[in-house]
Design a protein around this motif. Structure first.
Motif, mmCIF file in Angstrom:
data_model
loop_
_atom_site.group_PDB
_atom_site.id
_atom_site.type_symbol
_atom_site.label_atom_id
_atom_site.label_comp_id
_atom_site.label_asym_id
_atom_site.label_seq_id
_atom_site.Cartn_x
_atom_site.Cartn_y
_atom_site.Cartn_z
ATOM 1 N N ASN A 1 0.873 -1.173 0.000
ATOM 2 C CA ASN A 1 0.000 0.000 0.000
ATOM 3 C C ASN A 1 0.907 1.217 0.000
ATOM 4 O O ASN A 1 1.758 1.359 0.886
ATOM 5 C CB ASN A 1 -0.882 0.049 1.257
ATOM 6 C CG ASN A 1 -2.035 -0.935 1.175
ATOM 7 O OD1 ASN A 1 -2.541 -1.225 0.095
ATOM 8 N ND2 ASN A 1 -2.451 -1.442 2.322
ATOM 9 N N SER A 2 0.709 2.109 -0.973
ATOM 10 C CA SER A 2 1.598 3.271 -1.034
ATOM 11 C C SER A 2 1.081 4.434 -0.192
ATOM 12 O O SER A 2 1.724 5.489 -0.135
ATOM 13 C CB SER A 2 1.813 3.696 -2.489
ATOM 14 O OG SER A 2 0.574 3.859 -3.133
ATOM 15 N N THR A 3 -0.048 4.238 0.453
ATOM 16 C CA THR A 3 -0.526 5.214 1.445
ATOM 17 C C THR A 3 -1.517 4.483 2.361
ATOM 18 O O THR A 3 -1.609 3.261 2.336
ATOM 19 C CB THR A 3 -1.147 6.454 0.768
ATOM 20 O OG1 THR A 3 -1.409 7.447 1.767
ATOM 21 C CG2 THR A 3 -2.452 6.119 0.053
ATOM 22 N N ASN A 4 -2.226 5.259 3.213
ATOM 23 C CA ASN A 4 -3.180 4.686 4.179
ATOM 24 C C ASN A 4 -2.499 3.775 5.198
ATOM 25 O O ASN A 4 -3.073 2.779 5.636
ATOM 26 C CB ASN A 4 -4.324 3.936 3.474
ATOM 27 C CG ASN A 4 -5.318 4.895 2.825
ATOM 28 O OD1 ASN A 4 -5.043 6.090 2.747
ATOM 29 N ND2 ASN A 4 -6.447 4.397 2.384
ATOM 30 N N SER A 5 -1.276 4.124 5.552
ATOM 31 C CA SER A 5 -0.571 3.389 6.601
ATOM 32 C C SER A 5 0.159 4.389 7.495
ATOM 33 O O SER A 5 0.850 5.285 6.990
ATOM 34 C CB SER A 5 0.433 2.418 5.974
ATOM 35 O OG SER A 5 1.338 1.952 6.953
ATOM 36 N N GLU A 6 -0.051 4.231 8.804
ATOM 37 C CA GLU A 6 0.615 5.089 9.798
ATOM 38 C C GLU A 6 1.238 4.182 10.853
ATOM 39 O O GLU A 6 0.824 3.039 11.005
ATOM 40 C CB GLU A 6 -0.401 6.013 10.486
ATOM 41 C CG GLU A 6 -1.240 6.830 9.519
ATOM 42 C CD GLU A 6 -2.151 7.845 10.226
ATOM 43 O OE1 GLU A 6 -1.941 8.121 11.435
ATOM 44 O OE2 GLU A 6 -3.063 8.356 9.561
ATOM 45 N N PHE A 7 2.194 4.712 11.607
ATOM 46 C CA PHE A 7 2.702 3.980 12.771
ATOM 47 C C PHE A 7 3.226 5.011 13.768
ATOM 48 O O PHE A 7 4.224 5.663 13.520
ATOM 49 C CB PHE A 7 3.803 2.983 12.377
ATOM 50 C CG PHE A 7 4.231 2.100 13.514
ATOM 51 C CD1 PHE A 7 3.353 1.168 14.067
ATOM 52 C CD2 PHE A 7 5.506 2.213 14.063
ATOM 53 C CE1 PHE A 7 3.741 0.358 15.135
ATOM 54 C CE2 PHE A 7 5.902 1.406 15.132
ATOM 55 C CZ PHE A 7 5.017 0.475 15.657
ATOM 56 N N TRP A 8 2.531 5.142 14.879
ATOM 57 C CA TRP A 8 2.900 6.150 15.881
ATOM 58 C C TRP A 8 2.292 5.731 17.217
ATOM 59 O O TRP A 8 1.536 4.767 17.295
ATOM 60 C CB TRP A 8 2.392 7.543 15.475
ATOM 61 C CG TRP A 8 0.951 7.586 15.022
ATOM 62 C CD1 TRP A 8 0.499 7.468 13.740
ATOM 63 C CD2 TRP A 8 -0.218 7.742 15.845
ATOM 64 N NE1 TRP A 8 -0.873 7.535 13.710
ATOM 65 C CE2 TRP A 8 -1.342 7.714 14.990
ATOM 66 C CE3 TRP A 8 -0.428 7.910 17.215
ATOM 67 C CZ2 TRP A 8 -2.655 7.838 15.460
ATOM 68 C CZ3 TRP A 8 -1.739 8.041 17.688
ATOM 69 C CH2 TRP A 8 -2.829 8.006 16.816
ATOM 70 N N GLY A 9 2.660 6.471 18.277
ATOM 71 C CA GLY A 9 2.064 6.216 19.589
ATOM 72 C C GLY A 9 2.658 5.006 20.289
ATOM 73 O O GLY A 9 2.078 4.496 21.245
ATOM 74 N N TYR A 10 3.832 4.537 19.797
ATOM 75 C CA TYR A 10 4.472 3.353 20.387
ATOM 76 C C TYR A 10 5.341 3.748 21.574
ATOM 77 O O TYR A 10 5.601 4.938 21.815
ATOM 78 C CB TYR A 10 5.302 2.629 19.309
ATOM 79 C CG TYR A 10 6.076 3.571 18.412
ATOM 80 C CD1 TYR A 10 7.261 4.163 18.844
ATOM 81 C CD2 TYR A 10 5.583 3.911 17.145
ATOM 82 C CE1 TYR A 10 7.953 5.045 18.029
ATOM 83 C CE2 TYR A 10 6.274 4.794 16.325
ATOM 84 C CZ TYR A 10 7.462 5.359 16.781
ATOM 85 O OH TYR A 10 8.130 6.239 15.977
ATOM 86 N N ILE A 11 5.809 2.728 22.309
ATOM 87 C CA ILE A 11 6.720 2.940 23.446
ATOM 88 C C ILE A 11 7.991 3.622 22.955
ATOM 89 O O ILE A 11 8.524 3.258 21.903
ATOM 90 C CB ILE A 11 7.127 1.582 24.065
ATOM 91 C CG1 ILE A 11 5.922 0.862 24.675
ATOM 92 C CG2 ILE A 11 8.244 1.759 25.085
ATOM 93 C CD1 ILE A 11 6.246 -0.545 25.155
#
Ligand SMILES: O=c1[nH]c(=O)c2[nH]c(=O)[nH]c2[nH]1
Length: 307
Positions: free
Chosen positions: A160-170
């Motif tokens: 997927n070239s968009t619609n992906s996030e990753f945040w709020g982790y330890i």
């Protein structure tokens, strides 16, 4: 004994460059593996240790990424011609450039009926499956009374070239990862699914149809999930299968997170507006989980690689 220097060439091999072109919300991918080999007046580099004629291999790598941004990648051939001409015409000692390119082709993932009504299109404009067949696998066990059938696949590559996030982790003192609000999500799916059929010969599933449908649902769930982690996408893929295929009670996935890092083009005065990525092959995150129909016991081995 005197020795002489024979044929020699050098450069950076296997530069994995992924270029995303954004035409509104329709994205296009070019995915190349580019190897540069230069030759010319390079005797001194080998014989005397003078590097005055040596364009660093690191520079050849940077040039590949910068050219992807500056000139785009229309075709592998056009991109290779551009690079080869650049090395030979811009550096006096470089007399010959050989650019080898492998290209990986991608096709769009077709959307589910529900989603196509929602987005008004037949395919998801930023979701792709790499061309080339996956390997289909199965394991059949019989103890004289009961059957256990596990089917699956490996090496199905999706992005997927968009619609992906990753945040709020330890975040601890070793954490350097920057939070991502729009990243590429790519994985090479290895999956196994277990049928609940055990003995009734009259009510055997249609294995061929089942495989095609499972693959379709898995791809659609991948394409249609707005992802906050690969773990979340994995769970959606598994539950879509369980919810749409009554013959299957358990699914297990092993999903390598095929990281795509934005290349820093600032040193070359270029802005990388989520366009040019370095596709790293290792190390990779490895996300694995089983998804079960409520009430059933897990039976698919945790280490599927032996399957
Ligand atoms: O989807 C992700 N899940 C993780 O657990 C993880 N960890 C990481 O560094 N990147 C990611 N991405």
């Amino acid at each position: 004994m005197p020795t002489i220097l024979g044929q020699n060439q050098y450069g950076k091999a296997e530069n994995r460059v992924v270029k995303i072109t954004r035409d509104g919300d329709t994205h296009h991918i070019k995915d190349l593996n580019v190897s540069v080999a230069l030759s010319g007046d390079l005797e001194d580099v080998h014989l005397s240790g003078s590097n005055a004629h040596c364009l660093p291999t690191d520079t050849t790598k940077n040039t590949v990424y910068a050219f992807a941004k500056e000139y785009g990648i229309e075709s592998a051939e056009q991109f290779g011609i551009h690079l080869a001409r650049h090395f030979v015409t811009s550096q006096e000692p470089i007399k010959r450039a050989r650019i080898r390119i492998e290209e990986y082709a991608w096709e769009r993932i077709e959307t589910s009926e529900a989603n196509s009504k929602f987005i008004g299109a037949d395919d998801v404009k930023h979701s792709f499956v790499r061309k080339g067949q996956e390997t289909r696998v199965s394991e059949i066990t019989y103890d004289g009374e009961n059957w256990q059938v596990i089917s699956g696949l490996k090496d199905l590559i999706v992005m997927n070239s968009t619609n992906s996030e990753f945040w709020g982790y330890i975040k601890d003192k070793y954490t350097t990862l920057q939070e991502a609000y729009d990243r590429i999500l790519a994985t090479q799916v290895s999956g196994r699914w277990r049928f609940n059929w055990t003995d009734d010969e009259q009510r055997m599933p249609n294995w061929e149809k089942s495989y095609d449908q499972v693959k379709k649902h898995m791809l659609q769930a991948f394409a249609e999930t707005y992802s906050l982690s690969l773990q979340q996408t994995l769970y959606q893929m598994g539950s879509r299968i369980i919810n749409s295929r009554s013959e299957i009670d358990e699914v297990r996935f092993s999903l390598p997170n095929k990281h795509h890092f934005l290349v820093d083009l600032e040193p070359f005065g270029l802005k990388n507006d989520n366009e040019v990525y370095y596709a790293a092959d290792r190390p990779y995150g490895l996300i694995e989980a089983t998804i079960l129909r409520d009430g059933v016991e897990p039976q698919i081995p945790v280490d599927m690689t032996n399957l």
